[in-house]
Motif scaffolding. Structure first.
Motif, PDB file in Angstrom:
ATOM      1  N   SER A   1     -41.863 -65.959 -96.579  1.00 11.64           N
ATOM      2  CA  SER A   1     -43.118 -66.054 -97.309  1.00 11.64           C
ATOM      3  C   SER A   1     -43.109 -65.070 -98.467  1.00 11.64           C
ATOM      4  O   SER A   1     -42.498 -64.012 -98.384  1.00 11.64           O
ATOM      5  N   ILE A   2     -43.843 -65.435 -99.519  1.00  8.89           N
ATOM      6  CA  ILE A   2     -43.855 -64.598-100.714  1.00  8.89           C
ATOM      7  C   ILE A   2     -45.185 -64.739-101.450  1.00  8.89           C
ATOM      8  O   ILE A   2     -45.798 -65.804-101.442  1.00  8.89           O
ATOM      9  N   TRP A   3     -45.611 -63.636-102.043  1.00  7.79           N
ATOM     10  CA  TRP A   3     -46.738 -63.627-102.966  1.00  7.79           C
ATOM     11  C   TRP A   3     -46.165 -63.553-104.376  1.00  7.79           C
ATOM     12  O   TRP A   3     -45.232 -62.788-104.630  1.00  7.79           O
ATOM     13  N   SER A   4     -46.716 -64.316-105.286  1.00 10.71           N
ATOM     14  CA  SER A   4     -46.273 -64.256-106.683  1.00 10.71           C
ATOM     15  C   SER A   4     -46.886 -63.041-107.358  1.00 10.71           C
ATOM     16  O   SER A   4     -47.796 -62.406-106.823  1.00 10.71           O
ATOM     17  N   ASN A   5     -46.391 -62.742-108.538  1.00 12.12           N
ATOM     18  CA  ASN A   5     -47.084 -61.812-109.407  1.00 12.12           C
ATOM     19  C   ASN A   5     -48.317 -62.522-109.950  1.00 12.12           C
ATOM     20  O   ASN A   5     -48.415 -63.753-109.889  1.00 12.12           O
TER      21      ASN A   5
ATOM     22  N   ILE B   1     -52.959 -65.726-108.281  1.00  9.33           N
ATOM     23  CA  ILE B   1     -51.718 -65.478-107.556  1.00  9.33           C
ATOM     24  C   ILE B   1     -51.445 -66.662-106.642  1.00  9.33           C
ATOM     25  O   ILE B   1     -52.352 -67.431-106.317  1.00  9.33           O
ATOM     26  N   THR B   2     -50.207 -66.803-106.244  1.00 10.80           N
ATOM     27  CA  THR B   2     -49.799 -67.884-105.349  1.00 10.80           C
ATOM     28  C   THR B   2     -49.125 -67.300-104.117  1.00 10.80           C
ATOM     29  O   THR B   2     -48.358 -66.350-104.223  1.00 10.80           O
ATOM     30  N   TYR B   3     -49.431 -67.875-102.961  1.00 11.15           N
ATOM     31  CA  TYR B   3     -48.746 -67.546-101.721  1.00 11.15           C
ATOM     32  C   TYR B   3     -47.944 -68.766-101.327  1.00 11.15           C
ATOM     33  O   TYR B   3     -48.468 -69.883-101.316  1.00 11.15           O
ATOM     34  N   ALA B   4     -46.665 -68.595-101.028  1.00  7.38           N
ATOM     35  CA  ALA B   4     -45.800 -69.722-100.655  1.00  7.38           C
ATOM     36  C   ALA B   4     -44.964 -69.356 -99.431  1.00  7.38           C
ATOM     37  O   ALA B   4     -44.598 -68.194 -99.242  1.00  7.38           O
ATOM     38  N   THR B   5     -44.686 -70.365 -98.616  1.00  2.49           N
ATOM     39  CA  THR B   5     -43.875 -70.148 -97.424  1.00  2.49           C
ATOM     40  C   THR B   5     -43.026 -71.385 -97.135  1.00  2.49           C
ATOM     41  O   THR B   5     -43.414 -72.508 -97.483  1.00  2.49           O
ATOM     42  N   CYS B   6     -41.873 -71.169 -96.548  1.00  2.54           N
ATOM     43  CA  CYS B   6     -40.990 -72.277 -96.165  1.00  2.54           C
ATOM     44  C   CYS B   6     -41.502 -72.912 -94.871  1.00  2.54           C
ATOM     45  O   CYS B   6     -42.048 -72.232 -94.008  1.00  2.54           O
TER      46      CYS B   6
ATOM     47  N   VAL C   1     -41.801 -76.657 -98.652  1.00  3.70           N
ATOM     48  CA  VAL C   1     -42.495 -75.424 -99.000  1.00  3.70           C
ATOM     49  C   VAL C   1     -43.977 -75.733 -99.114  1.00  3.70           C
ATOM     50  O   VAL C   1     -44.362 -76.774 -99.652  1.00  3.70           O
ATOM     51  N   ALA C   2     -44.799 -74.841 -98.613  1.00  7.14           N
ATOM     52  CA  ALA C   2     -46.247 -74.954 -98.766  1.00  7.14           C
ATOM     53  C   ALA C   2     -46.730 -73.750 -99.562  1.00  7.14           C
ATOM     54  O   ALA C   2     -46.223 -72.636 -99.401  1.00  7.14           O
TER      55      ALA C   2
END
Length: 126
Positions: free
Chosen positions: A1-5, A17-22, A33-34
């Motif tokens: 999982s990751i938060w964008s800048n 900002i965007t939060y994404a996870t596999c 990916v969501a």
């Protein structure tokens, strides 16, 4: 999982900002990916509704100590002229700038913190 800048959303032209996870199936195979987008103004509104009436204040910064949101109405998180994020130490809110400067003086590397960090018995940074 990751938060964008923080970046400007193409559709609304607002900062967010965007939060994404596999995503994986039950066998561990990658299936996609969501992600979810959050406008900074929506995060600010949530914090204000959740904390301001309780006479508590919260602010969120990124790993570069730039402002993302605050629970205090009318707090400035961007330079009004350039729309560039302010560093928390540049905040016109003295509680934010003062506490951020205090935390920086402790030489904490927020980018590497995985869990809560206890500063005092009842105060946490996450």
């Amino acid at each position: 999982s990751i938060w964008s800048n923080v970046y400007v959303f193409a559709t609304t032209k607002n900062l967010g900002i965007t939060y994404a996870t596999c995503l994986f199936d039950s066998k561990g195979n990658f299936i996609g990916v969501a992600g979810v987008d959050f406008e900074l103004v929506a995060i600010m509104n949530f914090l204000i509704e959740s904390y301001y009436a309780q006479d508590r204040w919260v602010y969120i910064v990124d790993s570069y100590y730039k402002m993302i949101a605050s629970s205090t109405p009318n707090d400035t998180i961007t330079n009004r002229t350039t729309n560039i994020q302010l560093s928390a130490t540049e905040s016109p809110n003295s509680r934010i700038s003062g506490s951020m400067q205090y935390l920086l003086n402790l030489k904490i590397n927020f980018a590497t913190q995985d869990n809560r960090l206890v500063i005092y018995q009842n105060y946490y940074i996450q």
